[in-house]
Design an enzyme around this catalytic site. Structure first.
Site, PDB file in Angstrom:
ATOM      1  N   ASP A   1       6.250  -3.873  10.754  1.00  0.00           N
ATOM      2  CA  ASP A   1       5.219  -3.848  10.229  1.00  0.00           C
ATOM      3  C   ASP A   1       4.119  -4.001  12.629  1.00  0.00           C
ATOM      4  O   ASP A   1       3.187  -3.482  12.612  1.00  0.00           O
ATOM      5  CB  ASP A   1       3.772  -4.930  10.115  1.00  0.00           C
ATOM      6  CG  ASP A   1       4.706  -5.915   9.905  1.00  0.00           C
ATOM      7  OD1 ASP A   1       4.930  -6.204  10.813  1.00  0.00           O
ATOM      8  OD2 ASP A   1       3.897  -7.457   8.777  1.00  0.00           O
TER       9      ASP A   1
ATOM     10  N   ARG B   1       0.662  -0.739   0.296  1.00  0.00           N
ATOM     11  CA  ARG B   1       0.081  -0.600   0.227  1.00  0.00           C
ATOM     12  C   ARG B   1       1.023   0.780  -0.190  1.00  0.00           C
ATOM     13  O   ARG B   1       2.096   1.103   0.285  1.00  0.00           O
ATOM     14  CB  ARG B   1      -0.922  -0.021   1.011  1.00  0.00           C
ATOM     15  CG  ARG B   1      -1.839  -0.611   0.732  1.00  0.00           C
ATOM     16  CD  ARG B   1      -3.223   0.159   2.055  1.00  0.00           C
ATOM     17  NE  ARG B   1      -2.828  -1.589   3.086  1.00  0.00           N
ATOM     18  CZ  ARG B   1      -3.473  -2.096   4.713  1.00  0.00           C
ATOM     19  NH1 ARG B   1      -5.368  -1.456   4.365  1.00  0.00           N
ATOM     20  NH2 ARG B   1      -3.032  -2.933   4.973  1.00  0.00           N
TER      21      ARG B   1
ATOM     22  N   SER C   1       8.144  -5.199   7.020  1.00  0.00           N
ATOM     23  CA  SER C   1       7.569  -5.860   7.670  1.00  0.00           C
ATOM     24  C   SER C   1       8.456  -7.423   6.941  1.00  0.00           C
ATOM     25  O   SER C   1       8.237  -8.281   7.041  1.00  0.00           O
ATOM     26  CB  SER C   1       6.139  -6.580   7.169  1.00  0.00           C
ATOM     27  OG  SER C   1       5.355  -5.562   7.333  1.00  0.00           O
TER      28      SER C   1
END
Ligand code: BG6
Ligand code: GLC
Length: 789
Positions: A522, A404, A468
Site C-alpha cells: 500500500d 476494496r 499491505s
C-alpha cells in the site's frame, strides 16, 4: 478572577470545600465602574471598590467574618511581596490621576477600613487564598483584553506606552480598523469615496464588529448591517473589502500574540533544559473567546514559532482560570507518573533516527538482510508515473481498514482524468484468522460479483493487487508473504506466493479470468497514486491500521538486486523496527502488554507504538492503571474499560477535537460505563494527546531518516521532495499531521517536504504500477525481474 481590564468588576466569594476532590464553590456579583471613575482619583476608585465589597459582604451575610482576600488586579504591578504591589505605568482604560497609589492593597484596606469597620483588621491578614490555584495560570496565562466593555478612547491614553498591546488587544483593534476604513474611503477605495459621521467618530467601530464580520457564514451579511448602522453608503464589494481589513488586523493581532507566547514557552523549555516542552496555557479574554478564528490562527502560528513546545490551550471556564489551574495541577501529578515515559525528547528522536538509519543499511545489505529488523524489500518499481499512462485496469486493495475492489480507467492522458468504480467488501474477523484458501476464495468471490455488476466478466483485464503486508517480491507478479501483520493470521499463506493463491482461487470458480498481475504494497500504491498528481513524489507513507513507508533508493545501494544505475522503490517495512530490541529504552510497560496480548507478539514493535490498530489499546491500558491507582473515575473502572479493544483508536481523534473534544470525551466515557467528572475528561484528553503525539513524533523520526537518506544519496545540501500519505490516523486525527510535520522539520531541517494525502486510496496506484510498466515497454522492462539474489 477578573478576566480582563474591564469597566466592571466581579466580586466573588470562593469556598474551597473539598481538598481531595478540588471542589470550589463560588458566589459572585458584578459591579460597574463608571467611566469617570476610571479617569478620576485613586481614592475615588478604591472607595468605590470598598463600597462594592461591603455591599457584597452584606448580601452574603459575611460582614461579621474576617476573611482573607484575593485581589486580581489586571494591571502591571511591581510585586514586592504577595500583599504589596506598586503600579508602574498607566494602562488600559484606567487612568489614575491622583492618589499616587504605590500600594493599592494598602489603599484598598484603608478605604475598606473607613467603610467597613469589621474588616479593618484585614491589613494584617491579607493573603492570597487561591494563589496555589492561580499560579499555573498566571505564570503562563495570557490575557487578551476585552473589547466590548471598554469605551475609553485611544487618545485618552498616554502615548508611547503599551505599544504591543495597542496592536493586539480588544481595546484597540476596532479603532485600527476604523482608521484604515476612513483612509481608504478618503482615497476613494471604499464607500464611493464618502465617509459618515459615525465612521469619523473615534471608538464607533467596535472591536466586536470584527468578530461579527469575520463569522464564516453570516460575516458578509453582518458587515452589511454594521456598515448600514454606521451610515455608510456601501456596495457588496465594500463589504468584502471591510471583511478583508478586519481579517488582516485580527490576523496581525493573533500572530503577534503567538510570537510572544512562543517566546515565553521557549524560555520555559530552555530554563528547564528540555528539548521538548509539553505545557498548558490557561487563556481568557473576549478577543480569544469570541473571534471566530483568532484562537486557531494563534495556535497555528505558535506551532510554527515554537515547534519544540507542545502547547495545550485551555480556555478558563469561569473567567478566573480556576478550572484551568485545577486541571493543570491534577494533570501534572498524573503526567509525571504515567505519561512522562511517552514523552520523547528531540534528542531521543534523533537517537531513534540514527538507529533506524543503521537498520536501513542493514536491511539493504546482501549478507546482513536476513538478520535485519527493517526488511527493506525491493519492489521492482523503478519509475513513478509521468502522467502519460492510460488504459483500463482492475485493482484489489487488501490490508487496510477496508477491502476494496476497483475498476480504474485512465481516460485522458493530458487532463490526468482517472475514472474509478469501486466496492468495499467486508472481511469477517473469523476469515482473518481462518485458512488461506477461505480468504482467497472470498476475495475471488468479491471480485467476481464486482465484475458482474460492472458487466466486465467477459474481459480479461490486468490487475493491480495492493497487498499491505510484508512480501518478498521475486518478480512484479510473484510475491511471497513473509508474515502476516495487523490482525490477519490465515493459515497456509506465510511463505507462499500470493499471486498464485489468488489465481488458484479464481480458477476454482472458473467463471472469469484476469490478465497480468502487478503486486504492490500500500505504501507503493500510495506513492504511485500521489506520483500521478505530483511527479516529485518519491516517498509513500501509511499511518493507518499499520504503519510503513517506501521510497526511491539508488539501485547501487540495493545489494540484493543486480544493477548499478537508476532507482528502485524499496518497501522499508519500518513497522518491524525495534524487533531486535533496539527500541527497548523507549518501550513502556503498556507497550509490552499491547505486544504480548497481540496475535503476533515480538514482531512489528515500532508499528505497535504508532498505528491505529494499537493506539486505542495503549490509552485503555493507561486509563485502567490510573483508575486502579485512584487517579481517575473515583477509583472505579467498568466492564467495557476492562475489555481489550473497547477503547477504539477513533475515540482518540474525537477526544482531541479542538472544539468538541471534551464533550466527546464525556460521551465516550459515559458509553464506556464510567463514572467520570469534568477533571477526568480533561485528563483522558491529555492521555490521548500524549499517546497520539508520541506516535506522530516517532513517525516523524522515521520519515526524517528516509528523507535525509535520499538527500545524502544524491549528494544534495538541500532536498525538495513530496511524500504521498494515507491512513486513517493521519487523515482523521485533528492534529497528527501537523505534529508530525513540525517534528520532521526539526529532525530533517535540510529537507523541504510536501505532504500529499492520497485522494482515493492506493488502488489507483496499483493500477498505475501496471500502467507505468506498459508505458515504458512492458512489465519485463519496467519492473525488472530478480532472478537470483
Ligand atoms: C487506504 C489505501 O486508503 O489506506 C489502503 O487504499 C491502505 O491501501 C489504507 O492500506 C491504510 O489506511 P487504513 O487506516 O485503512 O489502514
Ligand atoms: C503493516 C504491513 C505493511 C503495510 C503497513 C500499512 O506494517 O506489514 O506492509 O504497508 O502495515 O498498511
Amino acid at each position: 478572577m477578573n478576566p480582563s481590564i474591564v469597566d466592571s468588576s466581579p466580586f466573588l466569594y470562593v469556598r474551597v470545600v473539598e481538598e481531595q476532590q478540588k471542589v470550589v464553590k463560588m458566589d459572585s456579583k458584578i459591579c460597574s465602574i463608571p467611566q469617570e471613575m476610571m479617569l478620576g482619583t485613586g481614592e475615588q476608585l478604591f472607595d468605590h471598590i470598598a463600597q462594592c465589597l461591603g455591599e457584597f459582604l452584606e448580601s452574603q451575610d459575611l460582614k461579621g467574618q474576617t476573611l482573607p482576600l484575593g485581589f486580581t488586579f489586571s494591571f502591571p504591578c511591581e510585586q514586592k511581596e504577595i500583599d504589596k504591589v506598586s503600579h508602574r505605568t498607566i494602562i488600559g482604560g484606567l487612568l489614575i490621576t491622583k492618589g499616587n497609589a504605590s500600594d493599592y492593597v494598602g489603599l484598598l484596606v484603608s478605604s475598606l477600613g473607613k467603610l467597613v469597620a469589621s474588616l479593618g483588621s484585614l491589613v494584617d491578614t491579607l493573603e492570597m487564598l487561591l494563589i496555589s490555584l492561580w499560579m499555573p495560570v498566571i505564570s503562563l496565562g495570557m490575557l487578551v483584553a476585552s473589547a466590548e466593555m471598554l469605551f475609553t478612547r485611544l487618545e485618552m491614553l498616554v502615548v508611547n506606552v503599551r505599544i504591543f498591546e495597542k496592536m493586539i488587544s480588544g481595546m484597540y483593534l476596532g479603532e485600527i480598523v476604523r482608521l484604515l476604513l476612513v483612509k481608504m474611503a478618503e482615497d476613494k477605495l471604499l464607500f464611493k469615496g464618502e465617509t459618515s459621521e459615525a465612521l469619523l467618530t473615534p471608538g464607533q467601530f467596535e472591536t466586536k464588529y470584527i468578530s461579527e464580520i469575520e463569522e464564516p457564514d453570516s460575516g458578509l451579511e453582518n458587515a452589511q448591517k454594521i456598515l448600514t448602522a454606521l451610515g455608510l453608503n456601501w456596495d457588496p464589494v465594500d463589504a468584502c473589502v471591510v471583511r478583508l481589513v478586519c481579517d488582516t488586523i485580527s490576523s496581525r493581532s493573533a500572530c503577534l500574540c503567538a510570537a510572544a507566547l512562543a517566546t515565553i514557552s521557549n524560555r520555559i523549555r530552555v530554563n528547564r533544559g528540555l528539548d521538548h516542552l509539553k505545557t498548558t496555557v490557561g487563556v481568557d479574554g473576549t478577543v480569544y473567546r469570541k473571534h471566530p478564528n483568532f484562537s486557531e490562527e494563534l495556535q497555528a502560528a505558535v506551532r510554527l514559532l515554537a515547534p519544540e513546545c507542545d502547547i495545550t490551550f485551555l480556555v478558563s471556564e469561569d473567567g478566573s482560570g480556576k478550572g484551568a489551574a485545577m486541571v493543570t495541577a491534577v494533570a501534572q501529578r498524573i503526567v509525571e507518573k504515567y505519561l512522562e515515559p511517552f514523552r520523547l525528547s528531540l534528542e531521543k528522536l534523533k537517537e531513534v533516527s540514527v538507529r533506524l538509519k543503521k537498520d536501513l543499511i542493514r536491511g539493504l545489505g546482501k549478507h546482513s538482510h536476513h538478520r535485519a529488523a527493517v526488511k527493506m524489500l525491493p519492489t521492482f518499481v523503478r519509475a513513478t508515473p509521468d502522467g502519460t499512462e492510460k488504459g483500463d485496469y482492475l485493482a484489489l486493495d487488501l490490508g487496510g481498514t477496508n477491502f476494496r475492489v476497483l475498476y480504474v480507467r485512465v481516460v485522458e492522458e493530458q487532463q490526468k482524468v482517472v475514472k474509478m468504480d469501486s466496492k468495499i467488501c467486508s472481511i469477517p474477523q473469523e476469515m482473518m484468522l481462518g485458512t488461506g484458501e477461505q480468504l482467497f476464495d472470498h476475495i475471488a468471490q468479491c471480485l467476481g460479483e464486482f465484475l458482474e455488476s460492472q458487466d466486465l466478466k467477459g474481459q480479461t483485464l490486468p490487475l493491480g493487487f495492493t497487498f499491505s503486508f510484508p512480501c518478498e517480491q521475486k518478480e512484479i507478479d510473484k510475491s511471497i508473504l513473509i508474515r502476516w501483520t495487523k490482525g490477519f493470521s490465515c493459515s497456509g499463506v506465510e511463505g507462499q506466493d500470493v499471486v498464485k493463491l489468488l489465481k488458484e482461487a479464481i480458477h476454482r470458480r472458473g467463471d472469469y479470468d484476469i490478465g497480468s498481475v502487478a503486486m504492490v504494497n500500500d505504501t507503493v500504491g500510495t506513492m504511485m497514486s500521489c506520483g500521478y498528481r505530483d511527479q516529485s513524489c518519491e516517498i509513500g507513507m501509511i499511518i493507518g491500521t499499520g504503519t510503513n513507508a517506501c521510497y526511491m533508493e539508488e539501485i547501487k545501494n540495493v545489494k540484493r538486486v543486480e544493477g548499478e544505475d537508476g532507482r528502485m522503490c524499496i518497501n522499508t517495512e519500518w513497522g518491524g523496527f525495534g524487533d531486535d530490541g533496539s527500541l527497548k529504552d523507549i518501550l513502556t510497560e503498556f507497550d509490552e502488554v499491547v505486544d504480548q496480548t497481540s496475535i503476533n507478539p515480538g514482531v512489528h514493535t515500532f508499528e505497535k507504538m504508532i498505528s491505529g490498530m494499537y493506539l486505542g489499546e495503549i490509552v485503555r491500558l493507561l486509563l485502567v492503571k490510573m483508575a486502579e491507582d485512584k487517579l481517575l473515575f473515583k477509583g472505579e473502572t467498568s466492564e467495557a474499560l476492562l475489555t481489550p479493544g473497547q477503547f477504539e483508536t477513533k475515540y482518540i481523534s474525537e477526544i482531541e477535537e479542538p472544539d468538541s473534544g471534551l464533550e466527546n470525551a464525556q460521551k465516550i466515557l459515559t458509553a464506556l460505563g464510567l463514572n467520570w467528572d469534568p477533571v477526568d475528561a480533561c485528563v483522558v484528553r491529555l492521555v490521548c494527546d500524549t499517546i497520539s503525539s508520541r506516535s506522530a513524533r516517532l513517525c516523524a523520526a522515521a520519515l526524517a531518516t528516509i528523507s535525509n537518506r535520499i538527500r545524502v544519496n544524491r549528494g544534495l545540501d538541500h532536498l525538495k521532495t513530496t511524500v504521498g500519505v494515507d491512513g486513517t490516523v493521519y487523515r482523521k486525527h485533528p492534529n497528527f499531521s501537523e505534529e508530525l510535520q513540525a517534528a520532521v522539520r526539526l529532525l530533517a531541517p535540510k529537507c523541504d517536504i510536501t505532504f500529499l494525502v492520497s485522494e482515493d486510496g492506493s488502488g489507483k496506484g496499483a493500477a498505475m504500477v501496471t500502467a507505468v510498466a506498459q508505458r515504458i515497454g512492458g512489465l519485463m522492462t519496467c519492473l525488472e525481474m530478480l532472478v537470483a539474489f
